[in-house]
Design a protein around this motif. Structure first.
Motif, PDB file in Angstrom:
ATOM      1  N   TRP A  34      -7.521   5.843   4.666  1.00 19.45           N
ATOM      2  CA  TRP A  34      -7.708   4.457   4.257  1.00 19.45           C
ATOM      3  C   TRP A  34      -7.496   3.539   5.442  1.00 19.45           C
ATOM      4  O   TRP A  34      -6.734   3.864   6.360  1.00 19.45           O
ATOM      5  CB  TRP A  34      -6.719   4.086   3.155  1.00 19.45           C
ATOM      6  CG  TRP A  34      -6.937   4.813   1.870  1.00 19.45           C
ATOM      7  CD1 TRP A  34      -6.504   6.085   1.558  1.00 19.45           C
ATOM      8  CD2 TRP A  34      -7.654   4.335   0.722  1.00 19.45           C
ATOM      9  NE1 TRP A  34      -6.897   6.419   0.293  1.00 19.45           N
ATOM     10  CE2 TRP A  34      -7.603   5.357  -0.254  1.00 19.45           C
ATOM     11  CE3 TRP A  34      -8.310   3.149   0.427  1.00 19.45           C
ATOM     12  CZ2 TRP A  34      -8.192   5.226  -1.501  1.00 19.45           C
ATOM     13  CZ3 TRP A  34      -8.894   3.003  -0.821  1.00 19.45           C
ATOM     14  CH2 TRP A  34      -8.835   4.032  -1.770  1.00 19.45           C
ATOM     15  N   GLU A  91      -3.674   8.434  -6.011  1.00 20.00           N
ATOM     16  CA  GLU A  91      -3.877   9.877  -5.949  1.00 20.00           C
ATOM     17  C   GLU A  91      -3.519  10.549  -7.277  1.00 20.00           C
ATOM     18  O   GLU A  91      -4.258  11.429  -7.751  1.00 20.00           O
ATOM     19  CB  GLU A  91      -3.045  10.439  -4.792  1.00 20.00           C
ATOM     20  CG  GLU A  91      -3.543   9.939  -3.436  1.00 20.00           C
ATOM     21  CD  GLU A  91      -2.611  10.277  -2.283  1.00 20.00           C
ATOM     22  OE1 GLU A  91      -1.491  10.774  -2.546  1.00 20.00           O
ATOM     23  OE2 GLU A  91      -3.003  10.035  -1.122  1.00 20.00           O
ATOM     24  N   ARG A 128      -0.251   3.984  -2.952  1.00 20.18           N
ATOM     25  CA  ARG A 128      -1.155   5.103  -2.700  1.00 20.18           C
ATOM     26  C   ARG A 128      -0.895   6.295  -3.609  1.00 20.18           C
ATOM     27  O   ARG A 128      -1.850   6.948  -4.070  1.00 20.18           O
ATOM     28  CB  ARG A 128      -1.062   5.531  -1.228  1.00 20.18           C
ATOM     29  CG  ARG A 128      -2.019   6.650  -0.875  1.00 20.18           C
ATOM     30  CD  ARG A 128      -2.070   6.897   0.608  1.00 20.18           C
ATOM     31  NE  ARG A 128      -3.069   7.915   0.937  1.00 20.18           N
ATOM     32  CZ  ARG A 128      -3.499   8.160   2.167  1.00 20.18           C
ATOM     33  NH1 ARG A 128      -3.025   7.467   3.197  1.00 20.18           N
ATOM     34  NH2 ARG A 128      -4.403   9.094   2.381  1.00 20.18           N
ATOM     35  N   TRP A 136       0.826  -1.199   0.000  1.00 14.87           N
ATOM     36  CA  TRP A 136       0.000   0.000   0.000  1.00 14.87           C
ATOM     37  C   TRP A 136       0.865   1.256   0.000  1.00 14.87           C
ATOM     38  O   TRP A 136       0.570   2.222  -0.697  1.00 14.87           O
ATOM     39  CB  TRP A 136      -0.938  -0.011   1.194  1.00 14.87           C
ATOM     40  CG  TRP A 136      -1.685   1.282   1.404  1.00 14.87           C
ATOM     41  CD1 TRP A 136      -1.665   2.079   2.505  1.00 14.87           C
ATOM     42  CD2 TRP A 136      -2.587   1.920   0.479  1.00 14.87           C
ATOM     43  NE1 TRP A 136      -2.467   3.171   2.327  1.00 14.87           N
ATOM     44  CE2 TRP A 136      -3.047   3.103   1.099  1.00 14.87           C
ATOM     45  CE3 TRP A 136      -3.027   1.608  -0.806  1.00 14.87           C
ATOM     46  CZ2 TRP A 136      -3.940   3.971   0.471  1.00 14.87           C
ATOM     47  CZ3 TRP A 136      -3.912   2.475  -1.438  1.00 14.87           C
ATOM     48  CH2 TRP A 136      -4.358   3.640  -0.797  1.00 14.87           C
ATOM     49  N   CYS A 139      -3.736  -4.652  -2.910  1.00 18.43           N
ATOM     50  CA  CYS A 139      -2.275  -4.566  -2.850  1.00 18.43           C
ATOM     51  C   CYS A 139      -1.682  -5.932  -2.503  1.00 18.43           C
ATOM     52  O   CYS A 139      -2.412  -6.889  -2.203  1.00 18.43           O
ATOM     53  CB  CYS A 139      -1.846  -3.558  -1.778  1.00 18.43           C
ATOM     54  SG  CYS A 139      -2.505  -1.903  -2.001  1.00 18.43           S
ATOM     55  N   ARG A 162     -11.341   2.882   1.541  1.00 20.17           N
ATOM     56  CA  ARG A 162     -11.356   4.316   1.791  1.00 20.17           C
ATOM     57  C   ARG A 162     -12.302   4.627   2.954  1.00 20.17           C
ATOM     58  O   ARG A 162     -13.438   4.148   2.993  1.00 20.17           O
ATOM     59  CB  ARG A 162     -11.816   5.050   0.540  1.00 20.17           C
ATOM     60  CG  ARG A 162     -11.609   6.554   0.569  1.00 20.17           C
ATOM     61  CD  ARG A 162     -12.231   7.191  -0.660  1.00 20.17           C
ATOM     62  NE  ARG A 162     -11.644   6.746  -1.922  1.00 20.17           N
ATOM     63  CZ  ARG A 162     -10.604   7.333  -2.511  1.00 20.17           C
ATOM     64  NH1 ARG A 162     -10.041   8.382  -1.949  1.00 20.17           N
ATOM     65  NH2 ARG A 162     -10.155   6.875  -3.675  1.00 20.17           N
TER      66      ARG A 162
END
Length: 273
Positions: free
Chosen positions: A81, A56, A52, A48, A67, A76
């Motif tokens: 998260w 984004e 991430r 993760w 993941c 989320r």
């Protein structure tokens, strides 16, 4: 009404080029699919922490992200998260087998909390927040994955090792830069995406997944079994292409964008339109 699709995308070699820049046209294609009302998410072997930023950068609005080759699914929660589902196993037997056969290798494990423990620095891994430990400490508690990098060994070496070691109690995949990634038995990107699909209540035959590596074969099989689409990148090995329902262009040529542009332009049509 046109049902929305669940779209699960591999990262390395699918979204990203080898220098970690975006494949041509992918950000724009992802935005179009997202804005059309489809559920676009990532399904990656990365942790993760290393995933991430691309959620984004791509402006994804998905509620779930897969993941660690399916061992970790993030959810989320507001602006943050949480680790929604984490699969673990006892790494002791696997580590003992591997150490016997690859005594010079570098090892890393990911704990259920997301923390990573490693014996030596691993190239191609973001180990911010990780902790260097002795080999014996790697097996101190259950883990969601074991990663092995052995300089001087290639994919064929790893395939022989897996066969010789009898690694049939765990799932394994070989990464695109030739590391061995070991997950809990029966866990892959497809098993995680199925949990996401059920949770979101999306139609079985409205799934599209795309990838280029052996760790994508499981999710290809899942998509095919549901009557969905499994897209192999043009540069993928033949074994990966054979598992897919279709093959697109190379990552360097924007193959993912081409595949995404075939999805319906609108996922939801209001009554009366």
């Amino acid at each position: 009404m046109t049902a929305p699709w669940l779209v699960g995308l591999d990262v390395d070699g699918t979204i990203l080029l080898q220098d970690e820049t975006m494949s041509p046209g992918v950000p724009e294609a992802v935005a179009r699919v997202r804005d059309a009302g489809h559920e676009v998410t990532i399904a990656t072997g990365r942790s993760w922490m290393a995933t991430r930023r691309y959620v984004e950068e791509l402006g994804l609005t998905a509620e779930y992200v897969v993941c660690s080759n399916g061992a970790v699914t993030m959810r989320r929660v507001g602006d943050d998260w949480e680790r929604w589902n984490v699969e673990t196993f006892d790494p002791t037997p696997v580590l003992a087998l591997l150490r016997d056969r690859l005594p010079e290798a570098r090892y890393m494990v990911e704990l259920a909390s997301g923390q990573r423990l490693y014996t030596e620095q691993l190239d191609d891994w973001t180990l911010d927040g990780g902790r260097r430990v002795s080999f014996d400490e790697l097996a101190a508690e259950p883990v969601s994955r074991v990663v092995v990098v052995s300089p001087g060994h290639d994919e064929e070496d790893f395939h022989r090792l897996v066969a010789d070691a009898g690694l049939n109690e765990v799932s394994y995949a070989i990464g695109w830069t030739a590391w061995l990634d070991i997950a809990p038995q029966g866990v892959d990107k497809g098993t995680a995406l199925e949990q996401v699909r059920v949770e979101l209540g999306l139609a079985e035959d409205r799934v599209l997944v795309a990838g280029d590596g052996r760790n994508d074969i499981g999710m290809f099989g899942w998509a095919r079994a549901l009557g969905g689409r499994a897209v192999a990148m043009g540069q993928a090995p033949d074994v990966v292409k054979d598992a897919a329902t279709e093959v697109t262009g190379d990552v360097a040529d924007g193959g993912l964008a081409v595949a995404l542009d075939t999805l319906p332009a609108r996922a939801q049509v209001s009554a009366g339109e």
